[in-house]
Motif scaffolding. Sequence first.
Motif, PDB file in Angstrom:
ATOM      1  N   VAL A 184       0.353   2.648   9.995  1.00 14.58           N
ATOM      2  CA  VAL A 184      -0.174   3.504   8.915  1.00 14.58           C
ATOM      3  C   VAL A 184       0.888   3.701   7.836  1.00 14.58           C
ATOM      4  CG1 VAL A 184      -1.132   5.776   8.319  1.00 14.58           C
ATOM      5  CG2 VAL A 184      -1.769   4.694  10.475  1.00 14.58           C
ATOM      6  N   SER A 185       2.122   3.930   8.269  1.00 14.04           N
ATOM      7  CA  SER A 185       3.202   4.162   7.302  1.00 14.04           C
ATOM      8  C   SER A 185       3.389   2.950   6.392  1.00 14.04           C
ATOM      9  CB  SER A 185       4.478   4.467   8.084  1.00 14.04           C
ATOM     10  OG  SER A 185       5.592   4.191   7.309  1.00 14.04           O
ATOM     11  N   LYS A 186       3.372   1.742   6.971  1.00  7.00           N
ATOM     12  CA  LYS A 186       3.625   0.532   6.169  1.00  7.00           C
ATOM     13  C   LYS A 186       2.438   0.174   5.281  1.00  7.00           C
ATOM     14  CE  LYS A 186       7.116  -1.461   9.134  1.00  7.00           C
ATOM     15  NZ  LYS A 186       7.140  -1.415  10.585  1.00  7.00           N
ATOM     16  N   VAL A 187       1.237   0.376   5.789  1.00  5.77           N
ATOM     17  CA  VAL A 187       0.046  -0.076   5.062  1.00  5.77           C
ATOM     18  C   VAL A 187      -0.338   0.885   3.934  1.00  5.77           C
ATOM     19  CG1 VAL A 187      -2.422  -0.555   5.327  1.00  5.77           C
ATOM     20  CG2 VAL A 187      -0.819  -1.414   7.012  1.00  5.77           C
ATOM     21  N   SER A 188       0.052   2.161   4.087  1.00  6.78           N
ATOM     22  CA  SER A 188      -0.381   3.132   3.073  1.00  6.78           C
ATOM     23  C   SER A 188       0.489   3.105   1.810  1.00  6.78           C
ATOM     24  CB  SER A 188      -0.397   4.546   3.662  1.00  6.78           C
ATOM     25  OG  SER A 188       0.865   4.860   4.179  1.00  6.78           O
ATOM     26  N   ALA A 189       1.578   2.336   1.843  1.00  8.47           N
ATOM     27  CA  ALA A 189       2.388   2.188   0.624  1.00  8.47           C
ATOM     28  C   ALA A 189       1.748   1.090  -0.230  1.00  8.47           C
ATOM     29  CB  ALA A 189       3.809   1.805   1.007  1.00  8.47           C
ATOM     30  N   VAL A 190       0.777   1.480  -1.056  1.00  6.14           N
ATOM     31  CA  VAL A 190      -0.024   0.492  -1.801  1.00  6.14           C
ATOM     32  C   VAL A 190       0.522   0.309  -3.201  1.00  6.14           C
ATOM     33  CG1 VAL A 190      -2.349  -0.116  -2.550  1.00  6.14           C
ATOM     34  CG2 VAL A 190      -2.052   1.324  -0.565  1.00  6.14           C
ATOM     35  N   ASN A 191       0.641  -0.935  -3.609  1.00  4.58           N
ATOM     36  CA  ASN A 191       1.048  -1.222  -4.982  1.00  4.58           C
ATOM     37  C   ASN A 191      -0.069  -2.022  -5.645  1.00  4.58           C
ATOM     38  OD1 ASN A 191       2.882  -0.794  -6.922  1.00  4.58           O
ATOM     39  ND2 ASN A 191       4.333  -2.350  -6.259  1.00  4.58           N
ATOM     40  N   PRO A 192      -0.860  -1.401  -6.529  1.00  2.88           N
ATOM     41  CA  PRO A 192      -1.977  -2.158  -7.103  1.00  2.88           C
ATOM     42  C   PRO A 192      -1.505  -3.342  -7.946  1.00  2.88           C
ATOM     43  CG  PRO A 192      -1.771   0.003  -8.149  1.00  2.88           C
ATOM     44  CD  PRO A 192      -0.795  -0.032  -7.034  1.00  2.88           C
ATOM     45  N   THR A 193      -2.266  -4.416  -7.921  1.00  2.00           N
ATOM     46  CA  THR A 193      -1.955  -5.607  -8.733  1.00  2.00           C
ATOM     47  C   THR A 193      -2.191  -5.259 -10.205  1.00  2.00           C
ATOM     48  OG1 THR A 193      -4.250  -6.321  -8.642  1.00  2.00           O
ATOM     49  CG2 THR A 193      -2.789  -7.140  -6.896  1.00  2.00           C
ATOM     50  N   PRO A 194      -1.715  -6.097 -11.160  1.00  2.00           N
ATOM     51  CA  PRO A 194      -2.005  -5.838 -12.579  1.00  2.00           C
ATOM     52  C   PRO A 194      -3.516  -5.718 -12.845  1.00  2.00           C
ATOM     53  CG  PRO A 194      -0.335  -7.548 -12.374  1.00  2.00           C
ATOM     54  CD  PRO A 194      -0.804  -7.248 -10.979  1.00  2.00           C
ATOM     55  N   ALA A 231      -8.583  -4.214  -0.993  1.00  2.00           N
ATOM     56  CA  ALA A 231      -9.198  -5.372  -0.312  1.00  2.00           C
ATOM     57  C   ALA A 231      -8.444  -5.741   0.958  1.00  2.00           C
ATOM     58  CB  ALA A 231      -9.219  -6.564  -1.271  1.00  2.00           C
ATOM     59  N   ASN A 232      -7.101  -5.767   0.884  1.00  2.00           N
ATOM     60  CA  ASN A 232      -6.301  -6.169   2.046  1.00  2.00           C
ATOM     61  C   ASN A 232      -6.352  -5.133   3.166  1.00  2.00           C
ATOM     62  OD1 ASN A 232      -4.736  -8.805   1.496  1.00  2.00           O
ATOM     63  ND2 ASN A 232      -4.605  -7.690  -0.437  1.00  2.00           N
ATOM     64  N   GLN A 233      -6.354  -3.852   2.777  1.00  2.00           N
ATOM     65  CA  GLN A 233      -6.471  -2.787   3.790  1.00  2.00           C
ATOM     66  C   GLN A 233      -7.798  -2.925   4.551  1.00  2.00           C
ATOM     67  OE1 GLN A 233      -5.029  -2.389   0.919  1.00  2.00           O
ATOM     68  NE2 GLN A 233      -3.133  -1.321   1.368  1.00  2.00           N
ATOM     69  N   GLY A 234      -8.836  -3.330   3.814  1.00  2.00           N
ATOM     70  CA  GLY A 234     -10.149  -3.510   4.457  1.00  2.00           C
ATOM     71  C   GLY A 234     -10.099  -4.545   5.569  1.00  2.00           C
ATOM     72  N   ASP A 235      -9.215  -5.545   5.412  1.00  2.00           N
ATOM     73  CA  ASP A 235      -9.083  -6.590   6.435  1.00  2.00           C
ATOM     74  C   ASP A 235      -8.427  -6.089   7.724  1.00  2.00           C
ATOM     75  OD1 ASP A 235     -10.352  -8.514   5.043  1.00  2.00           O
ATOM     76  OD2 ASP A 235      -8.561  -9.582   4.360  1.00  2.00           O
ATOM     77  N   LEU A 236      -7.798  -4.938   7.635  1.00  2.00           N
ATOM     78  CA  LEU A 236      -7.119  -4.369   8.807  1.00  2.00           C
ATOM     79  C   LEU A 236      -8.123  -3.744   9.778  1.00  2.00           C
ATOM     80  CD1 LEU A 236      -3.962  -3.921   9.253  1.00  2.00           C
ATOM     81  CD2 LEU A 236      -4.356  -1.593   8.520  1.00  2.00           C
ATOM     82  N   ASP A 237      -9.286  -3.423   9.269  1.00  2.00           N
ATOM     83  CA  ASP A 237     -10.234  -2.580  10.005  1.00  2.00           C
ATOM     84  C   ASP A 237     -10.634  -3.135  11.372  1.00  2.00           C
ATOM     85  OD1 ASP A 237     -11.433   0.006   9.466  1.00  2.00           O
ATOM     86  OD2 ASP A 237     -13.339  -0.995   9.760  1.00  2.00           O
ATOM     87  N   ALA A 238     -11.003  -4.414  11.440  1.00  2.00           N
ATOM     88  CA  ALA A 238     -11.504  -4.979  12.698  1.00  2.00           C
ATOM     89  C   ALA A 238     -10.441  -4.885  13.791  1.00  2.00           C
ATOM     90  CB  ALA A 238     -11.923  -6.431  12.485  1.00  2.00           C
ATOM     91  N   GLU A 239      -9.218  -5.288  13.445  1.00  2.00           N
ATOM     92  CA  GLU A 239      -8.134  -5.268  14.439  1.00  2.00           C
ATOM     93  C   GLU A 239      -7.772  -3.830  14.814  1.00  2.00           C
ATOM     94  OE1 GLU A 239      -6.646  -7.220  17.047  1.00  2.00           O
ATOM     95  OE2 GLU A 239      -7.210  -8.576  15.432  1.00  2.00           O
ATOM     96  N   MET A 411       1.108 -10.049   2.556  1.00  2.00           N
ATOM     97  CA  MET A 411       1.857 -10.407   3.766  1.00  2.00           C
ATOM     98  C   MET A 411       2.245  -9.198   4.613  1.00  2.00           C
ATOM     99  SD  MET A 411       1.365 -13.436   3.665  1.00  2.00           S
ATOM    100  CE  MET A 411       1.920 -13.755   5.322  1.00  2.00           C
ATOM    101  N   VAL A 412       2.497  -8.052   3.975  1.00  2.00           N
ATOM    102  CA  VAL A 412       2.822  -6.832   4.747  1.00  2.00           C
ATOM    103  C   VAL A 412       1.654  -6.512   5.678  1.00  2.00           C
ATOM    104  CG1 VAL A 412       3.220  -4.341   4.603  1.00  2.00           C
ATOM    105  CG2 VAL A 412       4.364  -5.874   3.000  1.00  2.00           C
ATOM    106  N   ILE A 413       0.443  -6.591   5.114  1.00  2.00           N
ATOM    107  CA  ILE A 413      -0.738  -6.238   5.912  1.00  2.00           C
ATOM    108  C   ILE A 413      -1.013  -7.286   6.979  1.00  2.00           C
ATOM    109  CG2 ILE A 413      -3.256  -5.926   5.766  1.00  2.00           C
ATOM    110  CD1 ILE A 413      -2.680  -4.185   3.313  1.00  2.00           C
ATOM    111  N   ARG A 414      -0.788  -8.563   6.660  1.00  2.00           N
ATOM    112  CA  ARG A 414      -0.957  -9.614   7.697  1.00  2.00           C
ATOM    113  C   ARG A 414      -0.022  -9.337   8.876  1.00  2.00           C
ATOM    114  NH1 ARG A 414      -5.762 -11.715   6.913  1.00  2.00           N
ATOM    115  NH2 ARG A 414      -6.021 -10.379   5.126  1.00  2.00           N
TER     116      ARG A 414
END
Length: 442
Positions: A184-194, A231-239, A411-414
Amino acid sequence: LLCFSGDHLKVCSQGYTCCSQEMEEKYSQQSKHDFRNAVVELSNHLQTMFSSRYKKFDEFFKELLENAEKSLNDMFVRTYGRLYMQNSELFKDLFVELKRYYVGGNVNLEEMLNEFWARLLERMFRLVNPQYHFTDEYLECVSKYTEQLKPFGDVPRKLKLQVTRAFVAARTFAQGLAVARDVVSKVSAVNPTPQGTRALLKMMYCPYCRGLVSVKPCYNYCFNVMRGCLANQGDLDAEWNTFMDSMLQVAERLEGPFNIESVMDPIDVKISDAIMNMQENSMQVSQKVFQGCGQPKTLAQGRTARSVSESGFSARFRPYNPEERPTTAAGTSLDRLVTDVKEKLKQAKKFWSSLPGNICNDEKMSVGTVNENECWNGSAKSRYDFAVTGNGLASQVNNPEVEVDITKPDMVIRRQIMALRVMTNKLKNAYSGNDVDFIDIS
């Protein structure tokens, strides 16, 4: 407000506007800041929960071991007196190894417990046969008979099964809570793309440049922007959900017959029973060993008498009368801890797929309360006509609000997805009662 033509604007509408280029830039920074804060605020609650539960469990398990050791020491001093004091390092070593295992040390529990009983048999064999002299080689031969003779009755077998299962479950569960906290700590540091930043500005502050300060974004519009930015956080959901389910399964193990509290609390009584058993059967055990290992040499007469009196090995140990046990570890019980954490684990499921909706429902956005014809749709105060896109990276190919490069996963989320997968595997093993190799993550 001063309003003029907006040719100078990069993101907001270039029609009639109240924003200068500097204002648009400031709003762009502000929208990034607001978005990051919204994600962190919702995630912090989850991170704090896992962090505090990990601390509680960790404290509880460590204190439980301290209490069990203290209880055994007090009882054995009262029951066996000097005899125990002379051999107490044997029991100290047992607890040192159990603690080392719990904190992630490389300890094979089965081998360690077998070693404990073999050493205990050697000591006791000397004590019940004080008239003989035993060499180290002879005692090694004695320990080979442990399995066959069962000098301690069924206690070692039962205890090995209970301790192994209970410790594997306890250690893996605590480790799982720590992994959840870190993910949670690593994934919640979000940096939006341009592209994400553009979409956030357009949704949150471009209406200000049109003088529509009190108009909130349309709900589905907000949903699309958030799904694109997360979008990437959404990919974390299943796991993540599979991981939560595995944690819940191991939590059941903590409540069942391999509950570490019910295994460790009476460990002193169980070991004492095993010693009594050995004492009662010492004649038969000794005879069988003499047959297998040969007749040992007798000690000189004077030394024999002294050995017996020194050992103070009475014909029958005083039976143990359980007085008050130490207070329950960490001022709580395992049942209470598990009931509480199970509730929290269930609530944490689907956290990542619900995150976009939870941000849009946040009172700062107060989007959910908006009349769908009276909301900001990205270009005017009107209804929003696009459908909501799905969760996760692949679904963003059709997102009308945020351009997302679906070929470049974060890559952080992967890495966090990988960490969850590894931990889920360990939890499944622990649930089946198999030991797991641990890398000490601290």
